[in-house]
Motif scaffolding. Structure first.
Motif, PDB file in Angstrom:
ATOM      1  N   ARG A 133       0.916  -1.000   0.139  1.00  0.00           N
ATOM      2  CA  ARG A 133      -0.034  -0.252   0.041  1.00  0.00           C
ATOM      3  C   ARG A 133       0.762   1.219   0.035  1.00  0.00           C
ATOM      4  O   ARG A 133       2.242   0.930   0.623  1.00  0.00           O
ATOM      5  CB  ARG A 133      -1.099  -0.379   1.295  1.00  0.00           C
ATOM      6  N   ALA A 134       1.188   2.469  -0.998  1.00  0.00           N
ATOM      7  CA  ALA A 134       1.296   3.304  -1.049  1.00  0.00           C
ATOM      8  C   ALA A 134       1.218   4.000   0.585  1.00  0.00           C
ATOM      9  O   ALA A 134       0.462   3.880   0.874  1.00  0.00           O
ATOM     10  CB  ALA A 134       0.626   4.396  -2.081  1.00  0.00           C
ATOM     11  N   ASP A 135       2.366   5.026   0.653  1.00  0.00           N
ATOM     12  CA  ASP A 135       2.688   5.204   2.008  1.00  0.00           C
ATOM     13  C   ASP A 135       1.461   6.245   2.359  1.00  0.00           C
ATOM     14  O   ASP A 135       1.487   6.773   3.355  1.00  0.00           O
ATOM     15  CB  ASP A 135       4.050   6.367   2.010  1.00  0.00           C
ATOM     16  N   ASP A 136       1.350   7.097   1.383  1.00  0.00           N
ATOM     17  CA  ASP A 136       0.115   7.559   1.300  1.00  0.00           C
ATOM     18  C   ASP A 136      -1.034   7.588   1.389  1.00  0.00           C
ATOM     19  O   ASP A 136      -2.485   8.162   1.587  1.00  0.00           O
ATOM     20  CB  ASP A 136       0.192   9.355   0.810  1.00  0.00           C
ATOM     21  N   ASN A 137      -1.381   6.066   1.055  1.00  0.00           N
ATOM     22  CA  ASN A 137      -2.708   5.385   1.647  1.00  0.00           C
ATOM     23  C   ASN A 137      -3.594   6.160   0.337  1.00  0.00           C
ATOM     24  O   ASN A 137      -4.929   5.750   0.032  1.00  0.00           O
ATOM     25  CB  ASN A 137      -3.743   5.957   2.883  1.00  0.00           C
ATOM     26  N   SER A 138      -2.850   6.317  -0.795  1.00  0.00           N
ATOM     27  CA  SER A 138      -3.650   7.021  -1.896  1.00  0.00           C
ATOM     28  C   SER A 138      -4.092   5.371  -3.016  1.00  0.00           C
ATOM     29  O   SER A 138      -4.832   5.553  -4.123  1.00  0.00           O
ATOM     30  CB  SER A 138      -2.656   7.590  -3.155  1.00  0.00           C
ATOM     31  N   SER A 139      -3.033   4.202  -2.860  1.00  0.00           N
ATOM     32  CA  SER A 139      -3.322   3.118  -3.482  1.00  0.00           C
ATOM     33  C   SER A 139      -2.275   1.859  -2.838  1.00  0.00           C
ATOM     34  O   SER A 139      -1.899   2.324  -2.066  1.00  0.00           O
ATOM     35  CB  SER A 139      -2.304   3.095  -5.047  1.00  0.00           C
ATOM     36  N   ALA A 140      -3.020   0.624  -3.869  1.00  0.00           N
ATOM     37  CA  ALA A 140      -3.245  -0.421  -3.399  1.00  0.00           C
ATOM     38  C   ALA A 140      -2.819  -1.085  -4.502  1.00  0.00           C
ATOM     39  O   ALA A 140      -3.560  -0.827  -5.081  1.00  0.00           O
ATOM     40  CB  ALA A 140      -3.899  -1.010  -1.793  1.00  0.00           C
ATOM     41  N   GLU A 141      -2.098  -2.688  -3.677  1.00  0.00           N
ATOM     42  CA  GLU A 141      -2.169  -3.489  -5.141  1.00  0.00           C
ATOM     43  C   GLU A 141      -1.976  -4.775  -4.614  1.00  0.00           C
ATOM     44  O   GLU A 141      -1.051  -5.001  -3.181  1.00  0.00           O
ATOM     45  CB  GLU A 141      -0.821  -2.979  -5.922  1.00  0.00           C
ATOM     46  N   ALA A 142      -1.648  -5.690  -5.287  1.00  0.00           N
ATOM     47  CA  ALA A 142      -1.761  -7.276  -4.799  1.00  0.00           C
ATOM     48  C   ALA A 142      -1.409  -8.096  -6.179  1.00  0.00           C
ATOM     49  O   ALA A 142      -2.060  -7.239  -6.934  1.00  0.00           O
ATOM     50  CB  ALA A 142      -2.876  -7.837  -3.468  1.00  0.00           C
ATOM     51  N   MET A 143      -0.438  -9.219  -6.108  1.00  0.00           N
ATOM     52  CA  MET A 143      -0.278 -10.118  -7.054  1.00  0.00           C
ATOM     53  C   MET A 143      -1.208 -11.081  -7.228  1.00  0.00           C
ATOM     54  O   MET A 143      -1.593 -12.182  -6.312  1.00  0.00           O
ATOM     55  CB  MET A 143       0.948 -10.093  -7.141  1.00  0.00           C
ATOM     56  N   SER A 144      -1.521 -11.443  -8.736  1.00  0.00           N
ATOM     57  CA  SER A 144      -2.437 -12.450  -8.881  1.00  0.00           C
ATOM     58  C   SER A 144      -1.406 -13.989  -9.106  1.00  0.00           C
ATOM     59  O   SER A 144      -0.963 -12.921 -10.000  1.00  0.00           O
ATOM     60  CB  SER A 144      -3.613 -13.167  -9.266  1.00  0.00           C
ATOM     61  N   ILE A 145      -0.807 -15.404  -8.417  1.00  0.00           N
ATOM     62  CA  ILE A 145       0.216 -15.635  -9.817  1.00  0.00           C
ATOM     63  C   ILE A 145      -0.923 -16.975  -9.813  1.00  0.00           C
ATOM     64  O   ILE A 145      -1.644 -17.825  -8.939  1.00  0.00           O
ATOM     65  CB  ILE A 145       1.187 -15.728  -8.940  1.00  0.00           C
ATOM     66  N   ILE A 146      -0.346 -17.524 -11.182  1.00  0.00           N
ATOM     67  CA  ILE A 146      -1.041 -19.052 -11.788  1.00  0.00           C
ATOM     68  C   ILE A 146      -0.009 -19.346 -12.455  1.00  0.00           C
ATOM     69  O   ILE A 146       0.763 -19.326 -13.086  1.00  0.00           O
ATOM     70  CB  ILE A 146      -1.842 -18.775 -12.485  1.00  0.00           C
ATOM     71  N   THR A 147       0.771 -20.378 -12.107  1.00  0.00           N
ATOM     72  CA  THR A 147       1.390 -21.382 -12.405  1.00  0.00           C
ATOM     73  C   THR A 147       1.043 -22.572 -13.350  1.00  0.00           C
ATOM     74  O   THR A 147      -0.431 -23.182 -12.776  1.00  0.00           O
ATOM     75  CB  THR A 147       2.576 -22.395 -11.589  1.00  0.00           C
ATOM     76  N   ARG A 148       1.538 -22.538 -14.533  1.00  0.00           N
ATOM     77  CA  ARG A 148       0.846 -24.455 -15.287  1.00  0.00           C
ATOM     78  C   ARG A 148       1.057 -25.213 -13.999  1.00  0.00           C
ATOM     79  O   ARG A 148      -0.160 -26.147 -14.175  1.00  0.00           O
ATOM     80  CB  ARG A 148       1.811 -24.392 -15.648  1.00  0.00           C
ATOM     81  N   GLU A 149       1.575 -25.810 -12.961  1.00  0.00           N
ATOM     82  CA  GLU A 149       1.954 -26.575 -12.353  1.00  0.00           C
ATOM     83  C   GLU A 149       0.459 -26.764 -11.707  1.00  0.00           C
ATOM     84  O   GLU A 149       0.222 -27.453 -10.966  1.00  0.00           O
ATOM     85  CB  GLU A 149       3.763 -26.556 -11.358  1.00  0.00           C
ATOM     86  N   GLY A 150       0.451 -25.624 -11.199  1.00  0.00           N
ATOM     87  CA  GLY A 150      -0.944 -25.878  -9.984  1.00  0.00           C
ATOM     88  C   GLY A 150      -2.019 -25.705 -10.524  1.00  0.00           C
ATOM     89  O   GLY A 150      -2.843 -26.367  -9.873  1.00  0.00           O
ATOM     90  N   ALA A 151      -2.689 -24.883 -12.125  1.00  0.00           N
ATOM     91  CA  ALA A 151      -3.880 -25.223 -12.645  1.00  0.00           C
ATOM     92  C   ALA A 151      -3.994 -26.908 -13.168  1.00  0.00           C
ATOM     93  O   ALA A 151      -4.841 -27.302 -12.572  1.00  0.00           O
ATOM     94  CB  ALA A 151      -3.321 -23.938 -13.831  1.00  0.00           C
ATOM     95  N   GLU A 152      -2.595 -27.246 -13.606  1.00  0.00           N
ATOM     96  CA  GLU A 152      -2.403 -28.571 -14.199  1.00  0.00           C
ATOM     97  C   GLU A 152      -3.292 -29.405 -13.281  1.00  0.00           C
ATOM     98  O   GLU A 152      -3.783 -30.406 -12.620  1.00  0.00           O
ATOM     99  CB  GLU A 152      -1.576 -29.137 -14.876  1.00  0.00           C
ATOM    100  N   ARG A 153      -2.672 -29.110 -11.427  1.00  0.00           N
ATOM    101  CA  ARG A 153      -2.316 -30.260 -10.859  1.00  0.00           C
ATOM    102  C   ARG A 153      -4.186 -30.577 -10.052  1.00  0.00           C
ATOM    103  O   ARG A 153      -4.468 -31.300  -9.761  1.00  0.00           O
ATOM    104  CB  ARG A 153      -1.772 -29.748  -9.669  1.00  0.00           C
ATOM    105  N   ILE A 154      -5.015 -28.919 -10.244  1.00  0.00           N
ATOM    106  CA  ILE A 154      -5.846 -29.032  -9.116  1.00  0.00           C
ATOM    107  C   ILE A 154      -7.139 -29.264 -10.031  1.00  0.00           C
ATOM    108  O   ILE A 154      -8.304 -30.251 -10.074  1.00  0.00           O
ATOM    109  CB  ILE A 154      -6.212 -27.408  -9.085  1.00  0.00           C
ATOM    110  N   VAL A 155      -6.406 -28.926 -11.592  1.00  0.00           N
ATOM    111  CA  VAL A 155      -7.470 -29.443 -13.154  1.00  0.00           C
ATOM    112  C   VAL A 155      -7.839 -31.376 -12.928  1.00  0.00           C
ATOM    113  O   VAL A 155      -8.894 -32.039 -12.739  1.00  0.00           O
ATOM    114  CB  VAL A 155      -7.830 -28.959 -13.767  1.00  0.00           C
TER     115      VAL A 155
END
Length: 335
Positions: free
Chosen positions: A132-154
């Motif tokens: 989150r920005a020091d002045d609280n003006s913005s925030a971000e998070a990352m979504s990560i998908i891997t081929r291995e993770g996707a294949e394993r769950i499907v």
């Protein structure tokens, strides 16, 4: 022959009382387990100064099978969700959340039988890149998908469908907008689907899936999806059968599996002996099926179904006036 040891985490709030109900039922059904008790959550924080003590982690690793009540993670203060920590620590990549209609529940639908298979370690819940920005003006998070993770769950979803004689898998995604992450998940899922020609495959964008679940739930059998969507959809499915009190969950990895009530610790009703123990009882049924004890699982499921259908000795959320103890005793009487 020595008894099978199971790690039991009673948890917080209503956890200890509903876990106790489930264990009584397992014992009366003749499951013959040995229980190793462990602390986690607020209970552990008060006793040991940490939410997830090493001794608890050691017991989970040793016994490989855990039955767990709801845990409270303190809000704020930099505490990581205990459930997320457990999933990461033991690589419990598959979250299996079945919902089944029981006659006599206060639900809007009948004959629902849907399993949501949710990827449990990646996506928006990976915790990566949260800032989150020091002045609280913005925030971000990352979504990560891997081929291995996707294949394993499907693959997990299709194998479960095949093993349980289910006819259809619905792949839920948002690849039209999230072309990178959801796009990769869908691409991998399509590749896996080709290996299972005996099972019908359906693809659905997550918003359409939500609408269809509410209007035509009978169109769904097994749903497989990413972490965030799976979290939301599995709660929606729970709403179709009477709420989270009727929704169990399993977190399954290569070596370790944790079975749990999916609802919260409900501190407002803790100690009042009025909680519905069904979520954790149904989780214990999932545990029995995982251990190859299908006959015991069926026996307990029939007793639960009969008790709810009779409607004489059920908890408030099921339309009755019974205490947790009375409801549990009624299920035991129907075993």
């Amino acid at each position: 022959m020595s008894k099978r040891s199971i790690t039991v985490i009673p948890g917080d709030g209503i956890g200890p009382s509903i876990i106790d109900a489930a264990l009584q039922i397992l014992d009366h059904a003749g499951c013959d387990f040995h229980y190793d008790y462990a602390d986690a959550g607020l209970t552990a924080l008060e006793k040991h100064g940490e939410l997830l003590p090493q001794a608890t982690l050691d017991l989970i690793a040793k016994n490989k099978i855990t039955l767990k009540g709801p845990l409270t993670t303190p809000v704020g203060g930099g505490f990581t969700s205990i459930n997320v920590s457990l999933r990461k620590k033991f690589n419990l990549y598959a979250n299996v959340r079945p919902v089944v209609s029981f006659e006599g529940t206060q639900s809007r639908f009948e004959n629902i039988d849907i399993i949501t298979i949710r990827e449990n370690t990646e996506g928006m819940y990976s915790g990566a890149g949260q800032k989150r920005a020091d002045d609280n003006s913005s925030a971000e998070a990352m979504s990560i998908i891997t081929r291995e993770g996707a294949e394993r769950i499907v693959v997990f979803a299709y194998e479960l469908a095949r093993n349980e004689g289910r006819k259809k898998v619905t792949i839920v995604h948002k690849a039209n907008i999230l072309k990178s992450t959801s796009g990769l998940f869908l691409e991998v899922a399509r590749e896996v689907a080709k290996r299972y020609p005996d099972i019908e495959t359906n693809e659905m964008i997550v918003d359409a899936a939500c609408m269809n679940l509410v209007m035509y739930p009978e169109r769904f059998d097994v749903i497989v999806t990413t972490n965030l969507f799976g979290d939301i959809l599995s709660d929606l499915c729970a709403g179709l059968v009477g709420g989270l009190g009727m929704a169990p969950g399993a977190n399954i990895g290569k070596d370790v599996a944790i079975f749990e009530a999916v609802h919260g610790s409900a501190p407002d009703i803790a100690g009042q002996n009025i909680a519905n123990p069904c979520s954790v009882i149904l989780a214990s049924i999932q545990m029995l099926e995982h251990l190859g004890m299908a006959d015991k699982a069926a026996q307990i499921r029939q007793a639960v179904a009969k008790t709810i259908a009779e409607g004489k000795t059920v908890t408030r959320d099921l339309g009755g006036h019974a205490s947790t103890t009375e409801f549990t005793q009624a299920i035991i009487a129907n075993l």
